[in-house]
Scaffold this motif. Sequence first.
Motif, PDB file in Angstrom:
ATOM      1  N   ARG A 400     -45.949   1.526  -5.956  1.00 15.02           N
ATOM      2  CA  ARG A 400     -46.123   2.923  -5.533  1.00 15.02           C
ATOM      3  C   ARG A 400     -45.108   3.389  -4.508  1.00 15.02           C
TER       4      ARG A 400
ATOM      5  N   TYR B  11     -57.723   9.470  -9.679  1.00  9.19           N
ATOM      6  CA  TYR B  11     -57.499   9.314  -8.237  1.00  9.19           C
ATOM      7  C   TYR B  11     -58.228  10.432  -7.538  1.00  9.19           C
ATOM      8  N   SER B  40     -42.116  12.716 -15.729  1.00 13.84           N
ATOM      9  CA  SER B  40     -42.539  12.248 -14.416  1.00 13.84           C
ATOM     10  C   SER B  40     -43.969  12.691 -14.144  1.00 13.84           C
ATOM     11  N   GLY B  41     -44.748  11.793 -13.634  1.00 13.05           N
ATOM     12  CA  GLY B  41     -46.136  12.142 -13.309  1.00 13.05           C
ATOM     13  C   GLY B  41     -47.068  12.035 -14.494  1.00 13.05           C
ATOM     14  N   SER B  42     -46.569  11.547 -15.618  1.00  9.58           N
ATOM     15  CA  SER B  42     -47.407  11.508 -16.819  1.00  9.58           C
ATOM     16  C   SER B  42     -48.377  10.328 -16.813  1.00  9.58           C
ATOM     17  N   GLY B  43     -48.141   9.364 -15.936  1.00 10.84           N
ATOM     18  CA  GLY B  43     -49.101   8.254 -15.842  1.00 10.84           C
ATOM     19  C   GLY B  43     -48.541   6.902 -16.249  1.00 10.84           C
ATOM     20  N   LYS B  44     -47.219   6.796 -16.362  1.00  9.09           N
ATOM     21  CA  LYS B  44     -46.604   5.545 -16.818  1.00  9.09           C
ATOM     22  C   LYS B  44     -46.871   4.396 -15.836  1.00  9.09           C
ATOM     23  N   THR B  45     -46.592   4.680 -14.564  1.00  6.73           N
ATOM     24  CA  THR B  45     -46.802   3.628 -13.562  1.00  6.73           C
ATOM     25  C   THR B  45     -48.280   3.272 -13.457  1.00  6.73           C
ATOM     26  N   THR B  46     -49.115   4.292 -13.550  1.00  6.25           N
ATOM     27  CA  THR B  46     -50.555   4.041 -13.495  1.00  6.25           C
ATOM     28  C   THR B  46     -50.962   3.085 -14.613  1.00  6.25           C
TER      29      THR B  46
HETATM   30  N1  LIG Z   1     -52.604   6.601  -5.271  1.00  2.64           N
HETATM   31  C1  LIG Z   1     -52.643   7.797  -5.844  1.00  2.64           C
HETATM   32  N2  LIG Z   1     -53.457   8.744  -5.364  1.00  2.64           N
HETATM   33  C2  LIG Z   1     -53.522   9.957  -5.917  1.00  2.64           C
HETATM   34  N3  LIG Z   1     -52.807  10.327  -6.972  1.00  2.64           N
HETATM   35  C3  LIG Z   1     -51.968   9.422  -7.499  1.00  2.64           C
HETATM   36  C4  LIG Z   1     -51.849   8.114  -6.958  1.00  2.64           C
HETATM   37  N4  LIG Z   1     -50.942   7.440  -7.687  1.00  2.64           N
HETATM   38  C5  LIG Z   1     -50.510   8.300  -8.661  1.00  2.64           C
HETATM   39  N5  LIG Z   1     -51.133   9.467  -8.536  1.00  2.64           N
HETATM   40  C6  LIG Z   1     -50.971  10.618  -9.432  1.00  2.64           C
HETATM   41  O1  LIG Z   1     -51.219  10.189 -10.746  1.00  2.64           O
HETATM   42  C7  LIG Z   1     -50.342  10.825 -11.655  1.00  2.64           C
HETATM   43  C8  LIG Z   1     -49.587   9.763 -12.454  1.00  2.64           C
HETATM   44  O2  LIG Z   1     -48.705   9.086 -11.600  1.00  2.64           O
HETATM   45  P1  LIG Z   1     -47.759   7.936 -12.092  1.00  2.64           P
HETATM   46  O3  LIG Z   1     -47.126   7.346 -10.904  1.00  2.64           O
HETATM   47  O4  LIG Z   1     -48.493   7.059 -12.996  1.00  2.64           O
HETATM   48  O5  LIG Z   1     -46.659   8.769 -12.912  1.00  2.64           O
HETATM   49  P2  LIG Z   1     -45.340   8.224 -13.576  1.00  2.64           P
HETATM   50  O6  LIG Z   1     -45.444   8.552 -14.989  1.00  2.64           O
HETATM   51  O7  LIG Z   1     -45.102   6.839 -13.224  1.00  2.64           O
HETATM   52  O8  LIG Z   1     -44.244   9.141 -12.889  1.00  2.64           O
HETATM   53  P3  LIG Z   1     -42.721   8.795 -12.544  1.00  2.64           P
HETATM   54  O9  LIG Z   1     -41.977   8.847 -13.825  1.00  2.64           O
HETATM   55  O10 LIG Z   1     -42.318   9.882 -11.631  1.00  2.64           O
HETATM   56  O11 LIG Z   1     -42.702   7.461 -11.912  1.00  2.64           O
HETATM   57  C9  LIG Z   1     -49.448  11.686 -10.821  1.00  2.64           C
HETATM   58  O12 LIG Z   1     -49.939  13.003 -10.849  1.00  2.64           O
HETATM   59  C10 LIG Z   1     -49.559  11.135  -9.446  1.00  2.64           C
HETATM   60  O13 LIG Z   1     -49.386  12.133  -8.470  1.00  2.64           O
END
Ligand SMILES: Nc1ncnc2c1ncn2[C@@H]1O[C@H](COP(=O)(O)OP(=O)(O)OP(=O)(O)O)[C@@H](O)[C@H]1O
Lengths: 402, 232
Positions: A400, B11, B40-46
């Motif tokens: 993160r 979250y 970005s923000g689509s949820g990949k890291t999640t």
């Molecule tokens: N710890 C957290 N608390 C609240 N919201 C979160 C948390 N972590 C992620 N989010 C939200 O969850 C959503 C998905 O985030 P995530 O990091 O999975 O996106 P991503 O696809 O990896 O984006 P990127 O390409 O920018 O890395 C985003 O809207 C983000 O703001």
Amino acid sequence: MELGPIWRAILRNKSSYALIALQIAVTMAIMVNAIAIIQERATQMARPSGTDEDNIITLTSVAFVPDADMRTMIDEDLALLRGMPGVRDAIATNSFPLRSGGWSMSLSTEPGPNSDGIGTAIYFSDEHAIETFGTNLVAGENFAADEITWNNREVSTWPATGILTRALAEELFPEETGSLVGKTVFINENDPVKIVGIVDRLQAPWNGWERVENSMLVPSRRDGEFQRYVIRTEPGMRDEMIPRIEAALAANKDRIIENVRSMTEVRERSYTGDSAMITMLTFIVSLLTVITGLGIVGLASFSVSRRTRQIGVRRALGATRPEIMRYFMIENFLISSVGIITGGILAVALNIYMVQEFALTPLAWYVVPIAMVILWLVGQAAVAGPARRASGISPSIATRSI
Amino acid sequence: MLQMNNVSKIYRTDTVETHALREFSLKVEEGEFVSVTGPSGSGKTTFLNIAGLLEDLSSGTYELDGRDISKLNDRERSKVRNEKIGFIFQSFNLIPELNIFDNVDVPLRYRGFKAPERRKRIEESLELVGLASRLEHMPAQLSGGQQQRVAIARALAGEPRFLLADEPTGNLDTNMADSVMDLLGEINSTGTTIIMVTHELTLATRANRNIFVRDGSVSDGPGDLQLAAVAG
Ligand SMILES: Nc1ncnc2c1ncn2[C@@H]1O[C@H](COP(=O)(O)OP(=O)(O)OP(=O)(O)O)[C@@H](O)[C@H]1O
Ligand SMILES: [Mg+2]
């Protein structure tokens, strides 16, 4: 165990840990020497005076009667005291153990001015002294009633008999293995004194004196206007007897009674300096330990915050919560150990110096280990909170935060 | 090997609820190399965090190697991460106060291997990424590409069956990115399952399969479509 990497990580951050290790070292050095001093004082304070302290009352009588009437007054007082129900025995004396004021003389085994004398406290009293103080006659005999003389500034003849403490008798005759009763010692250079009895213990009035165990009972009373009365009550009756004794003696208006104290109080006054020293050192060492503990808490908290990411990464790589906790505990243990060992060496060096310069007693073997354990425990307790917080850091931190 | 069914992740903060994943379903077979793309923000890291047991899911089911992950306690999850999963992060995440050798050693110690076994694995995996001569170097003394190689060596040293990478080349220039991708290709060819999140479609094409994430769900079609577009 991951001692190796933790230790190497500490070495790479020496500067941030050096200060706390130094603080621990200083605390250790001070703690060890403070414990040594406290222990020395406590040992001194624990020495028995040789009297039945729980049941003894002491007081001073200051008389305003002509010298000629002094002896009568003393005899009447003693008769009154000895006759009171609840009083076991009583004496008039020039001093008593722990009083911090008294009379000392020098005794030698040979007559003449050149012989080496051994210092002793002198208690002028009568055949009730042993019973009143509550000491034990271990050899020989008590004085006989008709043996007791009067003595004052004008009378310079020295009584020909004495009862000595065992410590004094043995110091006088170190080689002698048989009974010392019947031996003669010399006082005032040439006056012979025959040892008629030996008591196991009766301290001199000065607790800080190196010969505090040396005293001699003399079968003679002094008739000056200042008299010290020592009264031994029946067991457990001391406190209730104090007002009764004061009231009984107050009937005679030709003198005043002052300094009415239990022997327990006499002891406390005698050792006030030592008690104060112990309290102060305990306070200082506790304060220092708390400050060091807080320093460790602060450093560990900072260290945990600084490593938030690393902790998340470790968790992601498979560390369990207890393993994260253990990391900080071990890290603290290692840093503390550096301080504790350095401090231990410092403390021992300081002690050796103090032993040489100020005749302090050498450290008991267990003082350094005790201080080490205390500081290790303080360190571990101090780091426990931050370490627990560290173990709660989520592994998702690894992906993160950047 | 990995199967997610209707996984949701919400979250919650005091003011907002973010649905980072909704009804996310995916199945990955043993030995696959899957790339994950999406805005970005689509949820990949999640998704990757949940797949790697770094975070809990809010609802749905997740089975890894046939085990229901929701039934594991923290210690068991740590053990799964340690033994089965290797992580590669965008920002390398080497531990700055440990040298290269000790960095690769970290997961092996948690694994409980004995010293000779650890040394062998550390040397072999650093050999694989071409950094066997840098054991004593500190992370700060290496280039970004080299640091990421060390991170890959660290991920591989425990011989995980499953490698998760979140933008592994995101902080690297094209040349270095290429060599890291080559390395991942090699690793996959030895049978290790890889899931890699990336922004760059050219890199995504190196995978056997791409999944496209939008608004927290796998959206069918567009992923392959986009790849085709890039390829064409
Ligand atoms: N710890 C957290 N608390 C609240 N919201 C979160 C948390 N972590 C992620 N989010 C939200 O969850 C959503 C998905 O985030 P995530 O990091 O999975 O996106 P991503 O696809 O990896 O984006 P990127 O390409 O920018 O890395 C985003 O809207 C983000 O703001
Ligand atoms: Mg992301």
